[in-house]
Structure formats: structure tokens, C-alpha cells
Design an enzyme around this catalytic site. Structure first.
Site, PDB file in Angstrom:
ATOM      1  N   CYS A   1     -64.807 -15.080  33.811  1.00  0.00           N
ATOM      2  CA  CYS A   1     -65.451 -16.133  33.009  1.00  0.00           C
ATOM      3  C   CYS A   1     -64.384 -16.969  32.139  1.00  0.00           C
ATOM      4  O   CYS A   1     -64.255 -17.986  32.573  1.00  0.00           O
ATOM      5  CB  CYS A   1     -65.953 -14.986  31.829  1.00  0.00           C
ATOM      6  N   SER A   2     -63.836 -16.551  30.941  1.00  0.00           N
ATOM      7  CA  SER A   2     -63.204 -17.726  30.094  1.00  0.00           C
ATOM      8  C   SER A   2     -61.950 -17.027  29.034  1.00  0.00           C
ATOM      9  O   SER A   2     -61.323 -17.704  28.334  1.00  0.00           O
ATOM     10  CB  SER A   2     -63.891 -18.520  29.357  1.00  0.00           C
ATOM     11  N   CYS A   3     -61.614 -15.835  29.376  1.00  0.00           N
ATOM     12  CA  CYS A   3     -60.971 -14.721  28.764  1.00  0.00           C
ATOM     13  C   CYS A   3     -59.428 -15.732  28.530  1.00  0.00           C
ATOM     14  O   CYS A   3     -58.965 -16.309  29.438  1.00  0.00           O
ATOM     15  CB  CYS A   3     -60.358 -13.553  29.344  1.00  0.00           C
TER      16      CYS A   3
ATOM     17  N   CYS B   1     -58.789 -16.817  34.040  1.00  0.00           N
ATOM     18  CA  CYS B   1     -59.993 -15.715  34.067  1.00  0.00           C
ATOM     19  C   CYS B   1     -60.843 -16.228  35.038  1.00  0.00           C
ATOM     20  O   CYS B   1     -61.880 -17.324  34.687  1.00  0.00           O
ATOM     21  CB  CYS B   1     -60.575 -15.563  32.669  1.00  0.00           C
TER      22      CYS B   1
END
Lengths: 220, 210, 219
Positions: free
Chosen positions: B114-116, B111
Site C-alpha cells: 500500500c503506502s506505509c 511499502c
């Protein structure tokens, strides 16, 4: 926004450094920041797209220098203040100084498992037909909104192929501003690595993003 | 836990640590006093993600796909439903897609924005997944990133990188290691590493120490 | 490289904040940093393009949190290490530790006066005819070198018009890697704002860059 978070294709950050036997949380406060953020979603009344924008909407130097949960914490604090749930003087005092704002619901311990299991599905019904089909050639728009978007800079203006029609989903660009869910058709778009990175790029690399219809132009 | 990584991991040190401790405690106190949160909910949430939901879930999915051709087909056709049938889903797992690694194609997920990450099957993401080096380089130089993990793929293997820009969450299904004929799902699941389900590693081989 | 210096089009930095009666330097150390970098340039310890590359190679988290002259100082330290002018121990000690190999020439005050007056022109003799002329439509290449380039990300892949042939100049992409000056034709290229920023952006805006011939394709 073209903020510090839009990292795809940027250089200079160094090697990936996996930590052997990494714990889920590196400090007690990280556990609290994580859980408070999840628990406050219900009384806070913000949606995940608003939350993502608040996290990314800071000076790029800050974004890159703060730790992951420091960013979560800062966003939780900011969103709570913005909605009048707490104020700066209370944060400084470390205590509530005035009665709470009335909220619809809070997360009870009995509801945690159920709430996590429900999650946050984003698919919505629609009467709109999808504009694209698998195999269609598309070009990503060159948009540069200062507000939240999920179209990364590294694909803008580039040509790809629709790999999959995913469904009609909440559109973050609208949802993050409070303008409503405005669900749009969502697609997986596939790019040849050399289209993205230049003719000298690795020919064995293919990259995809999931892109809503407003991000796409027909190139067929 | 090693701290010889300079600033890259942004672990909190010394006074940084106590500052975040104090600030988090203050915030939690205020939220509690205002009645916006129930303290027991906080504890349940922490315990859930620290102990209950983790890569074991995904390993179970992969092991089943290795032994059960019907499940495998279902998994690739409708990841959410197939994985849901094993009791996994919900938060960051409402829309799951399984990616099939083959000798011709190696899948990696990232991702960049962000950090999905597929919490429902892998738990919370490791720090490296959420940090700038991975997010910046996975889409541009996946072979270089794999080298950081000590992984080399043949030059003509297609590397397919999936940037999770929407709410779809991706689970890489690695290839089944050789020498595991007749193994039970439980035994096979122990070979499935978290990194192999992100695409930055391979499952363990039968001979590897567990 | 797509480093932190490539800021064109980025959001989140906040408003421009001009400082009333801003002094030329905000601290004495800044004067030293500035002067040392000028002197090392005249001493030809390294070239300007190599210096810029070193500066933009500072990890983004650090780069964005250093002040302007902080960047110059950190870069100077890195250059001194890379070019064998000092060791890490000497930088930490703040003085030479090993016997010093004396420089071929010492930079004098007169040298600095000359530098200010003459500068260091970048134009070079012409290697070949220019590919483009004013009025030509060009596209900036979609290139992502890991080394130094002066083609910003926001221009790559976009269509513009050559408005001026500047001349034949040292090519930074080569010079920064000490691969030689490799001079190329340099052009001023103008882009419509909407080409760069999208159909919804300000229609009255146009942006010009200077671009060397290897950055451009004919349209």
C-alpha cells in the site's frame, strides 16, 4: 488477498517518475478526502486493517487505474455505507435524508493534535513466548487468503532469517475481518535477493519484510 | 506542475477533476449534516499535514545523529524513543526504526502492499512512493529504481530493501556529507533531503544550491 | 515477465459471468482485429510468441481495462510500430503516408484456408534426449525473466510430477525475443492444489501446466 495491491516483483508499470516540487496534495478534493478519512475513523469504528482491506478489495484493473486518493475516497464511502452511516440515495442527493446513526464520539478540533500524537500503537502485552529468535532460519508459509494479509506473494514459500524480534503486535489478518486483534509475535525476516528472484538476480540485494508468527515455518 | 506524464500519475484532468470535487463535496456535506464530523477538525487535519508535519522533522533527527554520538546510538537502538524525545511521533510513527547507511550498506524503504510511510518524521508520502512502478520494482530491482533517480551505487554495495508490511516505519539515516565539520545541527539539517531518508537519494553536498 | 497477464491465483476479479447466447464477436471491429492478427501471422511479419510478449507488456493499468480484442488491437498497433510496418503518424492518419515498400508476398484467401486447416505446428526435431520421463518429480524454477515466459508465477518454486512428455517444441522464451526457435522438450507437469495454494486449500484440486525443460529442476 492476491489483489492488484500485491505489487512486489510485478513488471510493466514503467519507470519511477518523481515530480519536482510535488505539492502535498494535487487538488482541493484530495485534501478533503484525506482529512475526512482520518476524522471518520473515530465515529466510523473501523480499524486500519479493515480500511486497508476495503481499499485493496476491488478488481485489480480498478485498483491500478484509480488515483491514490480516489481509492481512499471509494473506501471511505463504502465503509460509511456498510456501517449504516449514510446510504446511496443520500450520496446521490448530496445531502443527508434521514437522521444520523448514533456514534460514540466524533473528532473535535481540540482533540486533533492529541489524537495524531497518540497515533495507533499496535504493540500488545502477551504471555506467549516468541517462537523464533534472531538468526533462526525460517520459511514463509504459502498462504493465499482471499481476505486481508500482509504477507506479500513474492516472499511466500521462500527461506529467510529472523533479523529481529519486534514484539507482540495486533495481527492484521484477524483484525481486518472483525475477528479481533489476536496479537501475534512480529519479526523482521531477511531474504537474499537471489532466493526471491532467482540465481540470476543481483547478489548485492537483500530484502526484508515484517512478518507475524502465523506467516512463518521453522526451517532450522 | 507538469502533466506530460500520460496516465502514470493519475492526476485528475478536466471533467475527472470536477467529478471528484462534486463527489467529495457531497460526502463532506452528508457527514457534516449528520454530525459525524466537525468542520474545524477537517481544517486542522489538512493544515497539519500540509504545513506542519514534513521532512523537516526527519532532517532534524538525522542532523542530530550526525553530531551527537549518544543520540545516534540511542536512535539505532530505540528509534521510537529517540525520535520521540524530539517531539515527533504518533500517527504512523508509533513504531519507528532508524536504518544506518554505511559505505557497505545502502538502505531503501518501500511499502509494496500500500503506502506505509513514516508520516511522523517525513509527512505524507510523494505520489511516486505510492505508485506501481516503485512498489513493484524496489524489492526486485532497487538499482534500476535508483537509476530512475539518477543514483548509482558501487556494484559491491549491499542494497537492503525494507518492505513495511507491518506498523513499523523506517527512517533511513544517510551518511554525513564530507566538508561539514563543525556545522551546526540547523545547518546540517538543510542538507538532508526527503529522498535521502527514504533511500532513493543522497543528502545535498555543502556546495549544492539549497 | 511478471505482467498483468499472469493472473493465476489472483483475487478481486469477481465471479465468472457467462453470457447466454454469446456471439462469436461482439462488434464488427472485433472481427477485423481477429482477422488482421491471423493474416499478419500467416504473412510471417512476426511470430506468435513475440506477439504474446508485446501484449503482456501493455502496462497493467491499461491491460486490465482493455477488452480481449482491445488487447489484440493495441498489440497489433505496437507490433506495426516496432516492426516498421507503420509510423505513429500513419496510425493516427489511418492510412499509409510514405511510399509503400511492397511486401514479398500477399496473403490470399487460400492461404487463410490453409492456415485454418493446417495451423502452425510447434513441434520440432529433437536436439537432445529428454531429461525427464513420466513419473519424475520436478520443481519449477524460481525464475523472473523480464522477457516472455510461459511459466506462471503461481507455479514457480513448486514441486510437481511429470505426467507426460509432450514432445520437442519451439521455446517461447527465446522465440519471443527473436533469438531463434531454440526448441526444447515440453512436458505436462501436475501439481497438487495444496502445493500451489497452501495446506488449507481444497485437497481435491490438481493443476497441470505445460512446461519446457529449462523451467524444471529434478527433485
Amino acid at each position: 488477498m492476491n489483489g492488484g495491491q500485491d505489487l512486489g516483483g510485478t513488471d510493466g508499470h514503467g519507470p519511477v517518475m518523481p515530480e519536482p516540487n510535488e505539492p502535498v496534495f494535487h487538488a482541493e478534493w484530495e485534501k478533503r478526502a484525506f482529512a475526512l478519512t482520518l476524522a471518520m475513523g473515530m465515529p466510523g469504528g473501523w480499524n486500519i486493517d479493515m480500511g486497508r482491506f476495503v481499499r485493496e478489495n476491488r478488481p485489480p484493473g480498478e485498483y491500478l487505474a484509480m488515483s491514490y486518493y480516489q481509492i481512499w475516497f471509494a473506501a471511505l464511502e463504502q465503509m460509511s455505507k456498510e456501517r449504516g452511516l449514510m446510504a446511496d440515495d443520500e450520496i446521490a442527493a448530496g445531502h443527508s435524508l434521514r437522521p444520523p446513526k448514533s456514534v460514540k464520539r466524533i473528532l473535535s478540533p481540540a482533540d486533533v493534535a492529541k489524537t495524531l500524537h497518540r497515533g495507533g500503537p499496535t504493540e500488545r502485552d502477551t504471555n506467549m513466548p516468541a517462537a523464533f529468535r534472531p538468526g533462526d532460519a525460517v520459511r514463509m508459509k504459502n498462504i493465499n487468503p482471499p481476505t486481508h494479509t500482509r504477507l506479500p506473494r513474492y516472499v511466500r514459500g521462500h527461506a529467510g532469517v529472523i533479523e529481529r524480534v519486534i514484539g507482540c503486535h495486533v495481527f492484521p489478518d484477524s483484525n481486518a475481518t472483525g475477528a479481533g486483534e489476536n496479537p501475534q509475535w512480529l519479526y523482521t525476516v531477511r531474504f537474499d535477493g537471489r532466493e526471491l528472484w532467482g540465481a540470476d538476480g543481483d547478489p548485492s540485494v537483500t530484502v526484508s519484510v515484517d512478518a507475524w508468527e502465523p506467516y512463518l515455518l521453522s526451517a532450522g | 506542475m507538469a502533466h506530460d506524464d500520460g496516465d502514470r500519475h493519475h492526476h485528475d484532468h478536466g471533467s475527472d477533476l470536477s467529478e471528484m470535487q462534486l463527489r467529495t463535496r457531497a460526502l463532506e456535506t452528508i457527514l457534516l449534516e449528520k454530525g459525524y464530523i466537525d468542520p474545524a477538525s477537517i481544517d486542522v487535519l489538512i493544515e497539519t499535514y500540509e504545513k506542519k508535519i514534513g521532512p523537516r522533522n526527519g532532517a532534524q533527527v538525522v542532523a542530530k545523529a550526525w553530531v551527537d554520538p549518544t543520540f545516534r546510538q540511542w536512535l539505532f537502538e530505540d528509534g521510537t524513543a529517540a525520535i520521540g524525545s524530539l517531539g515527533f511521533g504518533g500517527r504512523s510513527g508509533n513504531h519507528l526504526v532508524a536504518l544506518e547507511n554505511t559505505p557497505a550498506v545502502h538502505n531503501m524503504t518501500v511499502c509494496t502492499l500500500c503506502s506505509c510511510y513514516p508520516w511522523a518524521v517525513l509527512g505524507l508520502p510523494p505520489l511516486w512512493y505510492k505508485s506501481a512502478p516503485y512498489r513493484s520494482r524496489a524489492v526486485a530491482d532497487p538499482r534500476g529504481v535508483l537509476a530512475d533517480f539518477g543514483v548509482t551505487l558501487p556494484k559491491d554495495t549491499e542494497i537492503r530493501v525494507w518492505d513495511s508490511t507491518a506498523e513499523l516505519r523506517y527512517l533511513v539515516v544517510p551518511m554525513r556529507p564530507a566538508g561539514t565539520d563543525g556545522w551546526s545541527e540547523e545547518k546540517l539539517a538543510k542538507l538532508v533531503t526527503r529522498d535521502s531518508m527514504i533511500g532513493t537519494g543522497f543528502p545535498k553536498n555543502p556546495g549544492d544550491a539549497s | 515477465m511478471n505482467g498483468a497477464a499472469d493472473m493465476g491465483g489472483m483475487h478481486g476479479f469477481g465471479p465468472v459471468v457467462p453470457e447466454p447466447n454469446e456471439p462469436v464477436f461482439h462488434a464488427d471491429w472485433e472481427k477485423t482485429s481477429f482477422a488482421l492478427n491471423m493474416v499478419t501471422g500467416v504473412a510471417k511479419l512476426w511470430n506468435l510468441d513475440a506477439f504474446r510478449f508485446k501484449r503482456e507488456s501493455i502496462p497493467p493499468a491499461q491491460y486490465l481495462n482493455l477488452s480481449y480484442y482491445g488487447l489484440w488491437t493495441v498489440t497489433l498497433e505496437h507490433m506495426m510500430l516496432e516492426y516498421g510496418i507503420a509510423t505513429p503518424e500513419e496510425l493516427a492518419a489511418g492510412h499509409a503516408l510514405a511510399p509503400v515498400k511492397k511486401a514479398a508476398r500477399t496473403v490470399t484467401a487460400a492461404d487463410m484456408t490453409d492456415m485454418v486447416r493446417c495451423g502452425s505446428p510447434y513441434n520440432r526435431p529433437v536436439p537432445a534426449p529428454a531429461l525427464f520421463k513420466a513419473g519424475d518429480k520436478v520443481r519449477a524454477k524460481n525464475m523472473h525473466p523480464k522477457t516472455h515466459t510461459r511459466l506462471p508465477r503461481y507455479a514457480r518454486g513448486h514441486a510437481g510430477e511429470v505426467v507426460r512428455i509432450v514432445g520437442c517444441h519451439v521455446f517461447p522464451d527465446a522465440n519471443a525475443s527473436n533469438a531463434g526457435e531454440d526448441p526444447h522438450w515440453l512436458y505436462t507437469v501436475r501439481f497438487d492444489g495444496r502445493e500451489l495454494w497452501g495446506a488449507d486449500s481444497d485437497p481435491t484440486v490438481r493443476v497441470c501446466i505445460e512446461a519446457w525443460e529449462p523451467y524444471l529442476e529434478p527433485l
